[in-house]
Design an enzyme around this catalytic site. Structure first.
Site, PDB file in Angstrom:
ATOM      1  N   LYS A  45       0.804  -1.233   0.000  1.00  0.00           N
ATOM      2  CA  LYS A  45       0.000   0.000   0.000  1.00  0.00           C
ATOM      3  C   LYS A  45       0.834   1.279   0.000  1.00  0.00           C
ATOM      4  O   LYS A  45       0.387   2.346   0.412  1.00  0.00           O
ATOM      5  CB  LYS A  45      -0.965   0.019   1.223  1.00  0.00           C
ATOM      6  CG  LYS A  45      -1.891  -1.160   1.215  1.00  0.00           C
ATOM      7  CD  LYS A  45      -2.814  -1.118   0.035  1.00  0.00           C
ATOM      8  CE  LYS A  45      -3.168  -2.483  -0.453  1.00  0.00           C
ATOM      9  NZ  LYS A  45      -3.763  -2.473  -1.783  1.00  0.00           N
ATOM     10  N   HIS A 101       7.570  -7.388  -1.823  1.00  0.00           N
ATOM     11  CA  HIS A 101       7.230  -6.730  -0.552  1.00  0.00           C
ATOM     12  C   HIS A 101       8.124  -7.260   0.573  1.00  0.00           C
ATOM     13  O   HIS A 101       7.880  -6.969   1.746  1.00  0.00           O
ATOM     14  CB  HIS A 101       5.780  -7.027  -0.154  1.00  0.00           C
ATOM     15  CG  HIS A 101       4.734  -6.307  -0.941  1.00  0.00           C
ATOM     16  ND1 HIS A 101       4.835  -4.995  -1.337  1.00  0.00           N
ATOM     17  CD2 HIS A 101       3.515  -6.726  -1.379  1.00  0.00           C
ATOM     18  CE1 HIS A 101       3.731  -4.646  -1.988  1.00  0.00           C
ATOM     19  NE2 HIS A 101       2.920  -5.669  -2.032  1.00  0.00           N
ATOM     20  N   SER A 131      -4.986   2.648   3.937  1.00  0.00           N
ATOM     21  CA  SER A 131      -5.156   1.968   2.654  1.00  0.00           C
ATOM     22  C   SER A 131      -5.198   0.445   2.859  1.00  0.00           C
ATOM     23  O   SER A 131      -6.035  -0.262   2.276  1.00  0.00           O
ATOM     24  CB  SER A 131      -3.998   2.361   1.721  1.00  0.00           C
ATOM     25  OG  SER A 131      -4.105   1.716   0.488  1.00  0.00           O
TER      26      SER A 131
END
Ligand SMILES: Nc1ncnc2c1ncn2[C@@H]1O[C@H](COP(=O)(O)OS(=O)(=O)O)[C@@H](OP(=O)(O)O)[C@H]1O
Length: 296
Positions: A45, A101, A131
């Site tokens: 995000k 990530h 988010s």
């Protein structure tokens, strides 16, 4: 439709089970990077999809053909997801663009000695948690979001998928002083000056653009353009995996949306954990839209 909420735990960090397996995570840790690779790194995000689009468009010199016909996960697959090896094998694209990530401490061995170009994207963590919270409500493969207070506690405690935001940001940015093939760029930089951000990325990638190419990149990377592009807005994903009736992946795309959700108490709690975790760290964040004026 049954929930796909299996969670994998790997090195003490949880990962969404439907795309991550012990094998896919092991594969990532030992990945043989090529010196020509481009690796986009972020905590979820933080502007990952945006950077995927920017890199795609820079590589195609502003021509949107590739970005409008191939989904982002097929153009720049996530290293730790189970389909990554197959996508990379099937692709003849040079340079390869890969996304991750993963925190630095899990990827540092694979990257050691590599000249692959790494782009680290960060975002102010109050907007990240908001988010991520909205995304948990839509994503059937993630655990229940619960109340925002519960979610915030899990975020600040490093209990969400991909672990601690603090460890992630500090781990990757701690390399900036010594590693020349690492670029740090923020979501807020992209939001405040998209053209400047694209220029910064294109010069890092040694792919400078002429004015028309740059203008096309800016046009196709805008929030509205990406919101309507089903190759990046995740509407291609089955309702059983992402419940599109509960919201849009391309949701608001704003700096400072946290002010619409945080209570004063939550903000104070956040600040106390943030100040303690980030002690000694010199990174600065743009927290609100009005900070725009001050940074210009
Ligand atoms: N072009 C553009 N302009 C402004 N904002 C943008 C853009 N593209 C993506 N976004 C916003 O980025 C948020 C999603 O982040 P990620 O792509 O990192 O998500 S993910 O980790 O890959 O699931 C999500 O943020 P929120 O709107 O705050 O939820 C997206 O709307």
């Amino acid at each position: 439709m049954a929930r796909l909420d299996v969670t994998e735990v790997f090195h003490g960090i949880s990962f969404p089970g439907h795309l991550h397996t012990q094998d896919s995570l092991q594969f990532a840790l030992k990945f043989p990077f090529q010196d020509t690779d481009i690796l986009i790194v972020s905590y979820p995000k933080s502007g990952t999809t945006w950077m995927q689009e920017i890199v795609t468009l820079i590589s195609s010199r502003g021509d949107p053909q590739f970005s409008k016909t191939v989904p982002n996960w097929a153009r720049s697959p996530w290293l730790e997801q189970h389909y990554c090896a197959a996508v990379l094998e099937a692709s003849s694209a040079t340079p390869r663009v890969i996304t991750t990530h993963l925190p630095y401490h899990l990827l540092c061995h694979a990257l050691q000695g590599s000249k692959a170009k790494v782009i680290y994207v960060s975002r102010n963590p109050k907007d990240v948690v908001v988010s991520f919270y909205h995304f948990h409500k839509m994503a059937n493969f993630l655990p229940e979001a619960g109340s925002f207070q519960e979610f915030l506690n899990r975020f600040l405690g490093g209990k969400l998928s991909f672990g601690s935001w603090f460890d992630h940001v500090k781990g990757w940015t701690s390399q900036l002083a010594t590693v020349s093939n690492l670029l740090h760029i923020t979501y807020e930089e992209m939001s405040l000056d998209l053209q400047g951000a694209i220029n910064k990325v294109s010069s890092f990638l040694q792919c400078s653009l002429v004015e028309d190419e740059l203008n096309n990149c800016v046009k196709h990377c805008s929030f509205n353009s990406m919101k309507d592009n089903n190759m990046v807005n995740y509407t291609l994903i089955d309702e059983g995996i992402i419940d599109h009736s509960k919201g849009a992946f391309m949701r608001r795309g704003k700096i400072g949306d946290w002010t619409n959700l945080f209570t004063e108490e939550q903000n104070q709690y956040f600040e106390s954990v943030f100040n303690s975790e980030m002690q000694g760290c010199t990174l600065e964040f743009v927290w609100e839209e009005r900070d725009k004026e001050e940074t210009r």
